[in-house]
Scaffold this motif. Structure first.
Motif, short mmCIF file in Angstrom:
data_model
loop_
_atom_site.label_atom_id
_atom_site.label_comp_id
_atom_site.label_asym_id
_atom_site.label_seq_id
_atom_site.Cartn_x
_atom_site.Cartn_y
_atom_site.Cartn_z
N SER A 1 52.58 59.68 38.61
CA SER A 1 53.66 60.27 37.82
C SER A 1 53.21 61.57 37.15
CB SER A 1 54.11 59.28 36.75
OG SER A 1 55.10 59.83 35.93
N LYS A 2 54.09 62.55 37.14
CA LYS A 2 53.75 63.84 36.54
C LYS A 2 53.45 63.69 35.05
CE LYS A 2 55.24 68.67 36.58
NZ LYS A 2 56.17 69.63 37.21
N VAL A 3 54.18 62.82 34.37
CA VAL A 3 53.98 62.59 32.94
C VAL A 3 53.73 61.12 32.68
CG1 VAL A 3 55.01 62.75 30.64
CG2 VAL A 3 55.43 64.57 32.30
N THR A 4 52.70 60.84 31.88
CA THR A 4 52.37 59.47 31.48
C THR A 4 52.49 59.36 29.96
OG1 THR A 4 50.84 59.11 33.33
CG2 THR A 4 50.52 57.74 31.36
N VAL A 5 53.16 58.31 29.51
CA VAL A 5 53.22 58.02 28.07
C VAL A 5 52.02 57.15 27.72
CG1 VAL A 5 54.49 56.78 26.28
CG2 VAL A 5 55.72 58.25 27.88
N ILE A 6 51.28 57.55 26.71
CA ILE A 6 50.06 56.83 26.30
C ILE A 6 50.34 56.03 25.04
CG2 ILE A 6 47.67 57.10 25.56
CD1 ILE A 6 47.67 59.79 27.11
N LEU A 7 50.14 54.72 25.13
CA LEU A 7 50.35 53.84 23.99
C LEU A 7 49.00 53.36 23.47
CD1 LEU A 7 53.39 51.64 25.07
CD2 LEU A 7 53.36 53.90 24.00
N ARG A 8 48.77 53.60 22.21
CA ARG A 8 47.51 53.18 21.59
C ARG A 8 47.86 52.40 20.32
NH1 ARG A 8 45.57 57.79 21.51
NH2 ARG A 8 44.37 57.69 23.43
N ARG A 9 47.49 51.13 20.31
CA ARG A 9 47.77 50.24 19.18
C ARG A 9 49.26 50.11 18.90
NH1 ARG A 9 43.01 53.04 17.42
NH2 ARG A 9 41.21 51.64 17.40
#
Length: 208
Positions: free
Chosen positions: A9-17
């Motif tokens: 994917s061109k854009v990845t959403v990063i989830l931290r905690r």
């Protein structure tokens, strides 16, 4: 092969905690957008359970992977939970890259200098994450491309809706954007409509 973008994917959403219930709301809204990749950082206490649950529910529509992978044990655990990619803020060992290749998942270690980036590709990485990208700026990608040619690079660290297209214009193939792209109150209240608006605003900033 270096220089050819992989199916990612061109854009990845990063989830931290980010807790599971909020991650589920975000994932649901992402299925209605063009942003179809989510990273769950292993610093999240129940990260593997979250990855497993999200894959069970949204794996047909989203690519769910693990972040902050630092050891082969981390890699195996993430793959066992269903991760389709492995990211890290640091370089991977050869063992981690081999584990990823054996499982058929995408490996995305980090590099900062030209030598670190080239070394990761020489070891077999699919994509190299330039981190922290904002410390270097978009022009750094053009500087890399001059001697090394086009590379499948992912920019992470200080990337947001306002500057992401600048990095794509400079040669980035992919970008990772943290949960700061959403309003904290929307995450806390599980406000799907608010999260959808934030995703729509991000989409508008990217030339797909």
């Amino acid at each position: 092969m270096i220089g050819q973008d992989v199916a990612f994917s061109k854009v990845t959403v990063i989830l931290r905690r980010v807790p599971l219930e909020a991650a589920r709301v975000i994932a649901l809204q992402m299925t209605k957008s063009r942003i179809r990749s989510m990273e769950v950082s292993l610093v999240t206490g129940d990260a593997l359970d979250i990855i497993r649950t999200l894959n069970d529910e949204f794996g047909d529509a989203l690519s769910i992977g693990a972040g902050t992978v630092r050891t082969a044990e981390d890699a195996r655990g993430a793959i066992g939970a269903g991760s389709s990619f492995l990211l890290s803020p640091v370089g991977f060992s050869q063992e981690i890259i081999d584990v990823a290749k054996e499982a058929g998942v995408i490996s995305v270690p980090s590099g900062f200098s030209p030598t670190e980036i080239a070394t990761m590709f020489d070891m077999g990485a699919d994509i190299v994450k330039v981190f922290p990208a904002s410390r270097l700026g978009p022009a750094y990608l053009k500087d890399l491309a001059a001697p090394l040619g086009p590379l499948p690079l992912m920019v992470v660290g200080g990337i947001n809706a306002q500057n992401v297209q600048d990095y794509f214009d400079a040669g980035a193939s992919y970008a990772g954007i943290g949960s700061g792209c959403f309003k904290p109150e929307d995450i806390a209240s599980l406000n799907g409509a608010g999260i959808a608006r934030s995703l729509a605003e991000l989409e508008k900033k990217v030339r797909w």
